[in-house]
Design an enzyme around this catalytic site. Sequence first.
Site, mmCIF file in Angstrom:
data_model
loop_
_atom_site.group_PDB
_atom_site.id
_atom_site.type_symbol
_atom_site.label_atom_id
_atom_site.label_comp_id
_atom_site.label_asym_id
_atom_site.label_seq_id
_atom_site.Cartn_x
_atom_site.Cartn_y
_atom_site.Cartn_z
ATOM 1 N N GLU A 81 0.765 -1.314 -0.052
ATOM 2 C CA GLU A 81 -0.182 -0.127 -0.130
ATOM 3 C C GLU A 81 1.035 1.079 0.027
ATOM 4 O O GLU A 81 1.947 1.458 0.781
ATOM 5 C CB GLU A 81 -1.028 0.180 1.249
ATOM 6 N N GLU B 191 -13.898 5.528 -0.535
ATOM 7 C CA GLU B 191 -14.831 4.715 0.216
ATOM 8 C C GLU B 191 -15.430 5.531 1.154
ATOM 9 O O GLU B 191 -15.006 5.718 2.227
ATOM 10 C CB GLU B 191 -13.961 3.431 0.812
ATOM 11 N N LYS C 141 -15.424 4.305 5.277
ATOM 12 C CA LYS C 141 -14.244 4.352 6.247
ATOM 13 C C LYS C 141 -14.342 5.771 7.189
ATOM 14 O O LYS C 141 -15.540 6.649 6.925
ATOM 15 C CB LYS C 141 -12.839 4.787 5.150
ATOM 16 N N GLU D 78 -9.117 9.501 5.336
ATOM 17 C CA GLU D 78 -9.235 8.180 4.781
ATOM 18 C C GLU D 78 -10.323 7.859 3.898
ATOM 19 O O GLU D 78 -10.258 6.790 3.178
ATOM 20 C CB GLU D 78 -9.412 7.248 6.338
#
Length: 354
Positions: free
Chosen positions: A272, A324, A327, A332
């Site tokens: 990541e 997303e 999250k 984030e």
Amino acid sequence: MNPSMAGVSSRMVAPWILACSFLLCSSSSSFLGAEGAIGVNYGMVANNLPAPAQVISMYKAKNISYVRLFHPDKAVLAALRDSGIGVVLGTYNEDLARLASNSSFADSWVGSYVQPFAGAVQFRYINAGNEVIPGEAAANVLPAMRNLEAALKSAGISVPVTTAVATSVLGASYPPSQGAFSEAASTYMAPIVTYLASKGAPLLVNVYPYFAYAADAQRVQLGYVLLSQSGAAASVTDGGMVYTNMFDAIVDATYAAVEKAGAQGLKLVVSETGWPSGGGGVGASLENAAAYNNNLLRHIAGGAGTPRRPGKPVETYLFAMFNENQKPEGVEQHFGLFQPDMTEVYHVNFTASS
């Protein structure tokens, strides 16, 4: 970045903030032949994402040849059949205890998520746990890896088994040659990296220069973190090695830690890395996110490797495919390269790395 946990930044940044208090931030063998490959994490902590078949079609259309899945999903695996996309398949952290203690559960896991797709899906690694070292589940990682490998072998499937760690496993990281695992992590990391080296499997590490910058933006040089040409002005010399960006420095600090733990020659894969395009965090902007990811892709595609591993480009997975919405609020939710409606958040040129 563990998709099920908040507070990620504090866990990832600690070793590099310590480094940034000193000189760093002053103003002055590859499986499937994919060394230096670029992939993208397919996170699913959202309630508005496209169907898996649409997502995999996006990967192909955008020349993204590798994907990392944080947990098994049969619909996604089915969509990956005959796609030619290399797959890193993770386990749920919550399954580690059973995978470690119950070989039958490991057999069942492989029988459910790997064996039915083997051949049609190009499994690259099986990833036992994400960012659980150090912590309560750390002792389960190596036994889980062993049981998964045995289950794969029993099924006649050859896929390397590994785990993914955050850079919080490092107790020292500056200068990079002094990289070492923390006392809390070393108990688990030393036998894991020895095991991986004996199997010819890599260690996955999540590398986020962004969090070092966000925590100390007054002293961390933005160009150094974004891999821009201006970063050379903030370069760090470590013995005979010169670091012009923090990404290489973090990777090499981890290499140094692995070597001190006795695992010479072990390969690292950056599972990541990324930069938020919004969310209100320091430095979180479309401009910086586009600069980081595009500069990183050019850096990897250039084939230079790192100062400690010259000529050996680092297999790297960007985080993440989509923004997303489930999250934690803030940055984030803004690491995605694409919106859930499949439009670009900003442009990333994958052609140069393909």
